[in-house]
Write an enzyme that holds these catalytic residues in place. Structure first.
Site, short mmCIF file in Angstrom:
data_model
loop_
_atom_site.label_atom_id
_atom_site.label_comp_id
_atom_site.label_asym_id
_atom_site.label_seq_id
_atom_site.Cartn_x
_atom_site.Cartn_y
_atom_site.Cartn_z
CD GLN A 103 -2.85 1.28 2.32
OE1 GLN A 103 -2.40 1.71 3.37
NE2 GLN A 103 -4.12 0.89 2.18
CE1 TYR A 174 -3.46 8.88 7.18
CE2 TYR A 174 -4.51 6.97 6.18
CZ TYR A 174 -3.97 7.60 7.29
OH TYR A 174 -3.94 6.94 8.50
CB CYS A 346 -11.09 -2.77 22.98
SG CYS A 346 -9.52 -3.49 22.43
CB CYS A 361 -4.36 -7.67 19.59
SG CYS A 361 -6.05 -8.32 19.45
CE LYS A 430 -17.74 -2.44 26.10
NZ LYS A 430 -16.92 -2.69 27.26
#
Length: 647
Positions: A103, A174, A346, A361, A430
């Site tokens: 990318q 961007y 989260c 993570c 949740k």
């Protein structure tokens, strides 16, 4: 096969892909400071390739060292010296039949001057991003022409290193997105004004790449189909953009949305449902003939397969899902989707990057440490190890110990494993935490771990097992401040409200605006109670992720709560609470019928001490050692169990 559409072969240009799963780009900050691919980032990608993904689109790769730095340790394709390391990374990925696109990226105004040696950041027009809050200078026409060459050079370097294609990042606000969007492009030269002029820089880059790399070299373009900012690109604009991109000769369109100023739409919190933005890709796909890749906040293969069957897209983009579980694809193919470690939204992964650290993570303690944890020493020899406490730290430790060959016995005093996860999943919206806990429990059930629930472990009980080691993961208890009135009958702790163990009456004062306090306040307010949220620090949610906080407060404020930052709790009575204004030191009285304490947790030290006195080879993990978040508990459980040995 259960997910037939997901595992159909596909093509992007002349690139043949073994399935329809694309690991879309995510910054990970694992290259070295010169932008070279390290062994760490290579191993990170290798694990995802080994896990079965069809195409990996690398993290943002820098094409401009002077003004184009996105993260301190991102990949770079600016010089020939980057080729050998990038080549080794790509060859490693290719071993597993997985293809690679690099990318190509420039942040434009969405970066900080501190990342580029203090120089002023640049953009198509001098319009400040409301998030980065730095005024960019306008690029000259000559600089724009130079950037075209740098993007083309990046593609040539990528191809030389063996990449199967490149992706232009024309999304998320961007630089190239800034040129295309009327919201950020107010130029008067050939690169601004009309639609054709705003598209010019992208057109020149694509034409140059196809000329230098050949028509067969695949080019994907990532777009934000909706910017979700006033005056920005709308879906109808992006349909037009997609059509003209196809006319330029691109091979795929990768549909996303949002900019930094609408960041919750790029990287969604856990409250967003799967597939919430599928209408964007659906409409783009109807208007082009090239394949469409689309991210849709996908957490499970059922949703991914359904999106393909519904012709929302041709390839599903799964990004954070591969951070959470590198074997996402393999487990889906083997019919073990219930054992996938699913992303809970989260946003801790990006919070870590924002602090300048490497990616982490919450649910995967081995992320970005794949080399360190790559060769697990199976030294258990069926010797007994006991884990006390079946929360996230305890379950993770037990799973690793089992893999190492220990006879692992896991004790938990409750009827269901999960510990604090069984509280966290009770807060509004949740469900993903509940799914995560269910997945962990399923992993434990499928392992060789012996589980003893509804059993409070004692020193004598454990001694009877003659263990070679003991892991104590008994968690923590609510912090109760020693203030007058704390023993009043109208005082409850937040956990008991979330689990519905107590009944809330009348007007409610919630003390503390950490995540637990905020979620408890929202839950109570949603049930019709008047709520006062009180925080000692000068702002609400001081330690809560900014995106999570914004999402939660947007919902909470609909209930018209009273919010009082900068107030310290001093006393409690049956009529309410006495506070101290932290700014003027004046006392404040707030009437309330129920007082909710949400001031964090404290390790269960007395329980820990009992086990420490009784056993020599002992490990204290998770909240039992230091109160923290789920990520810290799982990381602690994983790393300490990995390093454990019997002397």
């Amino acid at each position: 096969m259960k997910y037939e559409k997901l595992f159909e072969r596909g093509t992007i240009g002349n690139v043949n892909l073994k399935n329809r799963v694309v690991m879309t780009a995510m910054g990970v900050n694992l290259a070295n400071s010169q932008g070279e691919a390290t062994d760490v980032i290579t191993k990170y990608y290798e694990e995802r390739a080994k896990g079965g993904v069809g195409l990996i689109i690398t993290e943002i790769a820098r094409i401009d060292d002077e003004y184009g730095v996105g993260t301190p340790n991102q990949l770079s394709v600016t010089e020939a010296r980057h080729i050998p390391h990038l080549e080794r990374m790509i060859e490693t990925i290719h071993k597993y039949g997985t293809k690679v696109f690099v990318q190509l990226h420039h942040p434009g105004r969405e970066t900080k001057s501190q990342l580029i040696g203090g120089k002023q950041i640049v953009a198509p027009s001098p319009i400040m991003c409301k998030v980065t809050q730095e005024m960019p200078r306008e690029l000259t026409t000559e600089e724009c022409e130079g950037l075209v060459k740098k993007f083309i050079k990046g593609a040539v370097i990528s191809k030389t290193a063996g990449a199967d294609g490149v992706e232009l990042h024309v999304a998320h606000g961007y630089l190239l997105n800034q040129f295309v969007s009327p919201y950020t492009n107010k130029r008067k030269d050939k690169y601004g004004g009309s639609f054709q002029n705003r598209m010019r820089i992208v057109s020149e880059i694509i034409t140059g790449i196809k000329y230098m790399c050949g028509q067969d070299f695949a080019v994907s373009v990532r777009i934000s189909a909706e910017e979700y900012v006033e005056g920005g690109l709308k879906l109808e604009d992006s349909i037009k953009i997609a059509r003209i991109l196809e006319s330029y000769g691109i091979d795929a369109i990768n549909v996303s949305c949002g900019t930094y100023e609408s960041a919750t739409t790029i990287i969604e919190p856990g409250t967003y449902p799967q597939g919430w933005k599928k209408h964007l890709a659906t409409e783009i796909r109807k208007n082009v003939s090239v394949p469409v890749i689309a991210v849709n906040n996908i957490k499970d293969p059922e949703t991914a397969n359904q999106l393909l069957e519904s012709e929302v897209c041709d390839f599903v983009g799964i990004a954070r899902g591969h951070l959470a579980d590198p074997n996402w694809v393999r487990k889906a193919k083997e019919g073990k989707s219930d054992q996938i470690r699913k992303c809970i939204g989260c946003l801790n992964c990006f919070a870590e990057l924002n602090q300048g650290r490497h990616i982490k993570c919450t649910v995967n303690g081995a992320l970005a440490r794949e080399i360190e944890f790559g060769n697990m020493e199976k030294n258990g020899q069926n010797r007994t190890v006991v884990v006390v406490g079946g929360g996230p730290a305890g379950m993770q430790a037990a799973l690793v110990l089992d893999k190492k060959g220990y006879k692992t016995v896991l004790f938990d005093e409750r009827e269901k494993l999960g510990g604090t996860l069984n509280v966290a999943d009770k807060a509004p919206m949740k469900g993903k935490v509940r799914a995560m806990n269910d997945g962990l429990i399923r992993e434990v059930e499928e392992s060789g771990v012996e589980v003893r629930i509804n059993t409070k472990a004692t020193v004598e009980m454990i001694k009877d097992l003659n263990p070679q080691g003991v892991f104590v993961a008994v968690g923590a208890s609510a912090t109760i401040p020693p203030i007058p009135g704390i023993e009043e009958k109208n005082v409850v702790i937040a956990e008991h409200i979330l689990t519905e163990d107590v009944e809330v009456k009348g007007k409610v004062a919630v003390i503390g605006s950490g995540l637990t306090g905020l979620e408890t306040a929202e839950l109570v307010a949603s049930k019709g109670h008047e709520v006062v949220l009180i925080e000692m620090q000068k702002s609400i949610g001081p330690d809560v992720n900014r995106t999570i906080l914004a999402d939660l407060m947007m919902r909470f404020k609909k209930y018209n709560p009273t919010i009082m930052p900068g107030h310290r709790l001093m006393t409690i009575s049956e009529k309410g609470v006495g506070l101290l204004n932290q700014i003027n030191s004046q006392p404040v009285q707030v009437e309330a019928d129920t007082i909710v304490i949400a001031l964090g947790v404290t390790p269960r030290q007395s329980t820990v001490n009992e086990f420490m006195k009784a056993f020599e080879n002992i490990r204290i993990i998770g909240d039992a050692d230091k109160a923290g978040c789920i990520q810290e508990a799982i990381k602690d459980g994983y790393s300490q169990a990995f390093a454990f040995t019997v002397h």
